[in-house]
Motif scaffolding. Structure first.
Motif, PDB file in Angstrom:
ATOM      1  N   PHE A  32     -17.349  74.518 -11.641  1.00 47.98           N
ATOM      2  CA  PHE A  32     -16.321  73.603 -11.137  1.00 47.98           C
ATOM      3  C   PHE A  32     -15.110  73.811 -12.044  1.00 47.98           C
ATOM      4  CE2 PHE A  32     -15.703  69.131  -9.155  1.00 47.98           C
ATOM      5  CZ  PHE A  32     -14.358  69.338  -9.036  1.00 47.98           C
ATOM      6  N   VAL A  33     -14.102  74.516 -11.529  1.00 53.86           N
ATOM      7  CA  VAL A  33     -12.958  74.951 -12.334  1.00 53.86           C
ATOM      8  C   VAL A  33     -11.713  74.174 -11.914  1.00 53.86           C
ATOM      9  CG1 VAL A  33     -11.529  76.901 -13.030  1.00 53.86           C
ATOM     10  CG2 VAL A  33     -13.952  77.260 -12.494  1.00 53.86           C
ATOM     11  N   GLY A  34     -11.021  73.594 -12.878  1.00 51.90           N
ATOM     12  CA  GLY A  34      -9.756  72.930 -12.622  1.00 51.90           C
ATOM     13  C   GLY A  34      -8.596  73.791 -13.080  1.00 51.90           C
ATOM     14  N   ILE A  35      -7.551  73.857 -12.252  1.00 51.48           N
ATOM     15  CA  ILE A  35      -6.317  74.566 -12.620  1.00 51.48           C
ATOM     16  C   ILE A  35      -5.261  73.523 -12.937  1.00 51.48           C
ATOM     17  CG2 ILE A  35      -4.550  76.201 -11.901  1.00 51.48           C
ATOM     18  CD1 ILE A  35      -6.496  77.408  -9.949  1.00 51.48           C
ATOM     19  N   GLY A 191     -24.842  74.422  -5.247  1.00 51.67           N
ATOM     20  CA  GLY A 191     -24.429  75.643  -5.930  1.00 51.67           C
ATOM     21  C   GLY A 191     -23.121  76.218  -5.437  1.00 51.67           C
ATOM     22  N   ILE A 192     -22.325  75.401  -4.729  1.00 50.20           N
ATOM     23  CA  ILE A 192     -21.015  75.868  -4.266  1.00 50.20           C
ATOM     24  C   ILE A 192     -20.046  75.902  -5.448  1.00 50.20           C
ATOM     25  CG2 ILE A 192     -19.018  75.317  -2.822  1.00 50.20           C
ATOM     26  CD1 ILE A 192     -20.894  74.176  -0.767  1.00 50.20           C
ATOM     27  N   THR A 193     -19.326  76.989  -5.570  1.00 50.35           N
ATOM     28  CA  THR A 193     -18.335  77.141  -6.637  1.00 50.35           C
ATOM     29  C   THR A 193     -17.022  76.507  -6.183  1.00 50.35           C
ATOM     30  OG1 THR A 193     -19.384  79.211  -7.272  1.00 50.35           O
ATOM     31  CG2 THR A 193     -17.157  78.804  -8.108  1.00 50.35           C
ATOM     32  N   ILE A 194     -16.394  75.734  -7.062  1.00 51.09           N
ATOM     33  CA  ILE A 194     -15.166  75.023  -6.705  1.00 51.09           C
ATOM     34  C   ILE A 194     -14.059  75.377  -7.681  1.00 51.09           C
ATOM     35  CG2 ILE A 194     -14.077  72.747  -6.562  1.00 51.09           C
ATOM     36  CD1 ILE A 194     -16.680  71.643  -5.524  1.00 51.09           C
ATOM     37  N   ILE A 195     -12.906  75.707  -7.125  1.00 54.65           N
ATOM     38  CA  ILE A 195     -11.682  75.863  -7.913  1.00 54.65           C
ATOM     39  C   ILE A 195     -10.662  74.901  -7.332  1.00 54.65           C
ATOM     40  CG2 ILE A 195      -9.873  77.414  -8.726  1.00 54.65           C
ATOM     41  CD1 ILE A 195     -11.741  79.753  -8.280  1.00 54.65           C
ATOM     42  N   ALA A 196     -10.175  73.966  -8.153  1.00 54.59           N
ATOM     43  CA  ALA A 196      -9.282  72.928  -7.656  1.00 54.59           C
ATOM     44  C   ALA A 196      -8.032  72.830  -8.515  1.00 54.59           C
ATOM     45  CB  ALA A 196      -9.999  71.573  -7.635  1.00 54.59           C
ATOM     46  N   VAL A 197      -6.876  72.871  -7.866  1.00 56.52           N
ATOM     47  CA  VAL A 197      -5.628  72.536  -8.549  1.00 56.52           C
ATOM     48  C   VAL A 197      -5.615  71.032  -8.757  1.00 56.52           C
ATOM     49  CG1 VAL A 197      -3.121  72.391  -8.307  1.00 56.52           C
ATOM     50  CG2 VAL A 197      -4.319  74.477  -7.636  1.00 56.52           C
ATOM     51  N   MET A 198      -5.394  70.609  -9.995  1.00 54.77           N
ATOM     52  CA  MET A 198      -5.436  69.183 -10.332  1.00 54.77           C
ATOM     53  C   MET A 198      -4.093  68.739 -10.898  1.00 54.77           C
ATOM     54  SD  MET A 198      -8.655  68.304  -9.664  1.00 54.77           S
ATOM     55  CE  MET A 198      -9.205  66.938 -10.689  1.00 54.77           C
ATOM     56  N   HIS A 199      -3.730  67.503 -10.582  1.00 53.19           N
ATOM     57  CA  HIS A 199      -2.484  66.928 -11.085  1.00 53.19           C
ATOM     58  C   HIS A 199      -2.744  66.045 -12.302  1.00 53.19           C
ATOM     59  CE1 HIS A 199       1.619  65.360 -10.818  1.00 53.19           C
ATOM     60  NE2 HIS A 199       1.122  64.144 -10.914  1.00 53.19           N
ATOM     61  N   ASP A 200      -3.917  65.424 -12.335  1.00 50.57           N
ATOM     62  CA  ASP A 200      -4.258  64.463 -13.378  1.00 50.57           C
ATOM     63  C   ASP A 200      -5.210  65.123 -14.389  1.00 50.57           C
ATOM     64  OD1 ASP A 200      -5.724  62.330 -14.784  1.00 50.57           O
ATOM     65  OD2 ASP A 200      -4.718  60.960 -13.407  1.00 50.57           O
ATOM     66  N   ILE A 201      -4.756  65.260 -15.620  1.00 47.66           N
ATOM     67  CA  ILE A 201      -5.557  65.943 -16.643  1.00 47.66           C
ATOM     68  C   ILE A 201      -6.854  65.197 -16.915  1.00 47.66           C
ATOM     69  CG2 ILE A 201      -5.592  66.786 -19.020  1.00 47.66           C
ATOM     70  CD1 ILE A 201      -2.556  67.008 -18.896  1.00 47.66           C
ATOM     71  N   MET A 206     -12.875  64.679 -16.449  1.00 48.85           N
ATOM     72  CA  MET A 206     -14.079  63.936 -16.104  1.00 48.85           C
ATOM     73  C   MET A 206     -15.033  64.726 -15.202  1.00 48.85           C
ATOM     74  SD  MET A 206     -14.049  61.110 -17.729  1.00 48.85           S
ATOM     75  CE  MET A 206     -13.238  62.038 -19.031  1.00 48.85           C
ATOM     76  N   PHE A 207     -14.507  65.690 -14.418  1.00 47.80           N
ATOM     77  CA  PHE A 207     -15.341  66.326 -13.402  1.00 47.80           C
ATOM     78  C   PHE A 207     -15.467  67.848 -13.548  1.00 47.80           C
ATOM     79  CE2 PHE A 207     -14.067  62.300 -11.545  1.00 47.80           C
ATOM     80  CZ  PHE A 207     -15.248  61.852 -10.984  1.00 47.80           C
ATOM     81  N   CYS A 208     -14.484  68.496 -14.126  1.00 44.15           N
ATOM     82  CA  CYS A 208     -14.520  69.956 -14.210  1.00 44.15           C
ATOM     83  C   CYS A 208     -15.336  70.419 -15.414  1.00 44.15           C
ATOM     84  CB  CYS A 208     -13.100  70.528 -14.300  1.00 44.15           C
ATOM     85  SG  CYS A 208     -12.079  70.171 -12.857  1.00 44.15           S
ATOM     86  N   ASP A 209     -15.914  71.613 -15.287  1.00 40.15           N
ATOM     87  CA  ASP A 209     -16.656  72.222 -16.396  1.00 40.15           C
ATOM     88  C   ASP A 209     -15.800  73.230 -17.148  1.00 40.15           C
ATOM     89  OD1 ASP A 209     -19.103  70.889 -15.601  1.00 40.15           O
ATOM     90  OD2 ASP A 209     -19.138  72.296 -13.932  1.00 40.15           O
ATOM     91  N   LYS A 210     -14.881  73.854 -16.401  1.00 43.47           N
ATOM     92  CA  LYS A 210     -13.985  74.846 -17.000  1.00 43.47           C
ATOM     93  C   LYS A 210     -12.567  74.567 -16.548  1.00 43.47           C
ATOM     94  CE  LYS A 210     -17.540  78.441 -17.301  1.00 43.47           C
ATOM     95  NZ  LYS A 210     -17.942  79.810 -16.908  1.00 43.47           N
ATOM     96  N   ILE A 211     -11.604  74.997 -17.356  1.00 45.92           N
ATOM     97  CA  ILE A 211     -10.195  74.746 -17.083  1.00 45.92           C
ATOM     98  C   ILE A 211      -9.405  76.043 -17.198  1.00 45.92           C
ATOM     99  CG2 ILE A 211      -8.100  73.566 -17.870  1.00 45.92           C
ATOM    100  CD1 ILE A 211     -10.070  71.645 -16.623  1.00 45.92           C
ATOM    101  N   ILE A 212      -8.498  76.237 -16.246  1.00 43.21           N
ATOM    102  CA  ILE A 212      -7.489  77.298 -16.338  1.00 43.21           C
ATOM    103  C   ILE A 212      -6.151  76.598 -16.561  1.00 43.21           C
ATOM    104  CG2 ILE A 212      -6.278  79.157 -15.135  1.00 43.21           C
ATOM    105  CD1 ILE A 212      -8.855  79.558 -13.482  1.00 43.21           C
ATOM    106  N   LEU A 213      -5.518  76.857 -17.682  1.00 43.12           N
ATOM    107  CA  LEU A 213      -4.260  76.225 -18.046  1.00 43.12           C
ATOM    108  C   LEU A 213      -3.139  77.243 -17.880  1.00 43.12           C
ATOM    109  CD1 LEU A 213      -3.451  73.418 -19.073  1.00 43.12           C
ATOM    110  CD2 LEU A 213      -3.718  74.253 -21.407  1.00 43.12           C
TER     111      LEU A 213
END
Length: 414
Positions: A32-35, A191-201, A206-213
């Motif tokens: 679960f990756v947050g951008i 087991g679905i892989t998720i990449i989400a653009v996030m506005h709130d850090i 709280m939910f992502c396991d990895k972050i792309i900054l």
């Protein structure tokens, strides 16, 4: 964990403007990756290169070691599903009809859905807790319900990779947590892989396991949550002083924003400003204008919008529309009166759909009457969800406006 997605040396440009430069990343199955990153740094553009809605100028993208350029769109759609930021569905489709659209990659032209397609659509609706809404027209739903419908449609594609562009924008905090909870379960249970653009850090934390900054159209830092979300990185990327503490039971970082010092003592060029914003794009601008002592009016905004909440909290006059509804002619007339009373108008870096397009039309109609400032941190093409209508109107406005490409540049004018 097995490698699902690999991006190598990716560059992308809008005309002659660099939007992504030298992007290299790897995502494992089940991540679960947050951008995260400032406006205009290329977050949405990165998603749209991964799903092939945009073609990179250089570089390669691999899905399970297969170059996705070699995959036909229908084949790719069986592996990658996207939930865009714009949730407007203008036609009177029912919830079930919209979710069944996710089965299109599995059908030949004009082929009717089969029993299996209906079963998968039903499973997707039940998973997103919208089965009881299946016969309801989508246009009658709340914003949170619409978002779940679009995710259910994406799930009906049976993807391995789910891409989401700011899935919690325009949602109240309880709906934000509920929706991200659903997404987290998709990773853990399916087991679905998720990449989400996030506005709130903090929501990402709280939910992502990895972050792309992202910063300056490049990857500034990428990796496990705990390695990326820290005071130094947030200060460097967002130019904000923060304090990072950690939840007792989860160990996840929580950001406390300390703000930054502004030079508010320089003379103001105007006393009154009207601001056109929405979806959180005006939040920082409104706080700054309050500190500077401007008399501000804001509109038209839907009640519950992030910028609506900010403007009300700051005590500004707000022209408000009912939640999740297109702007009415009555509200535009009221907005026009405020525009005419102001000494200048500031247009934030807002995405435009059919619901808020009238804000642009209103501004175009007073082009020769007011000083106009336009915040342009992203190309209009990347935030136009009206098949080009917004872009055409925006360019007419831009030609007669002072164009500001960053918040720091805005401060030199206002």
């Amino acid at each position: 964990m097995s490698l699902l997605l690999k991006v190598e040396n990716l560059d992308f440009k809008y005309q002659d403007t660099d939007v992504l430069k030298g992007i290299n990343l790897e995502v494992n199955a089940g991540d679960f990756v947050g951008i995260l990153g400032p406006n205009g740094c290329g977050k949405t553009t990165l998603l749209n290169n991964i799903n092939q809605w945009l073609k990179p100028h250089r570089g390669s993208i691999y899905l399970k070691n297969i170059n996705i350029r070699k995959l036909k769109p229908k084949i790719l759609a069986k592996h990658i599903a996207t939930v865009p930021q714009d949730t407007s569905i203008e036609m009177s489709f029912t919830v079930e009809q919209v979710v069944l659209m996710g089965r299109n990659p599995y059908l030949v032209n004009f082929e009717a859905e089969k029993e299996r397609d209906f079963a998968i659509a039903e499973e997707s609706m039940k998973y997103m807790d919208i089965w009881h809404l299946k016969e309801k027209p989508v246009r009658e739903l709340s914003g949170g319900e619409k978002q779940r419908v679009l995710i259910a449609r994406a799930l009906a594609q049976e993807p391995e990779l789910l891409l989401l562009d700011e899935p919690t924008s325009h949602l109240d905090i309880n709906y934000q947590w509920e929706l991200l909870g659903f997404l987290k379960k998709l990773c853990l249970n399916r087991g679905i892989t998720i990449i989400a653009v996030m506005h709130d850090i903090n929501l990402a934390s709280m939910f992502c396991d990895k972050i792309i900054l992202l910063k300056d159209h490049k990857i500034f830092k990428m990796g496990p949550l705990i390695d990326v979300i820290n005071e130094k990185n947030i200060k460097e990327v967002f130019n904000m002083d923060v304090h990072v503490c950690f939840q007792e039971y989860t160990g996840r970082p929580v950001i406390v924003f300390l703000g930054r010092k502004e030079n508010i003592n320089i003379p103001r060029p105007f006393n009154t400003l009207h601001v056109i914003c929405g979806g959180g794009e005006g939040e920082k601008l409104l706080h700054y204008l309050k500190k500077r002592g401007y008399e501000v009016s804001v509109g038209v905004l839907n009640k519950g919008d992030t910028d609506w909440l900010t403007a009300k909290m700051l005590g500004f006059d707000v022209i408000e529309e009912v939640p999740f509804s297109p702007i009415s002619d009555e509200k535009i007339e009221e907005n026009t009166k405020y525009v005419k009373k102001s000494e200048a108008v500031l247009l934030a870096d807002v995405p435009f759909g059919y619901g808020n397009l009238k804000n642009l039309v209103c501004l175009k109609n007073i082009l020769h009457q007011k000083k106009i400032f336009v915040m342009e941190e992203r190309a209009i093409e990347s935030r136009d969800y009206t098949n080009g209508m917004a872009s055409q109107i925006y360019r007419d406005i831009r030609d007669r406006a002072v164009v500001l490409h960053s918040f720091d540049e805005l401060k030199s004018f206002l």
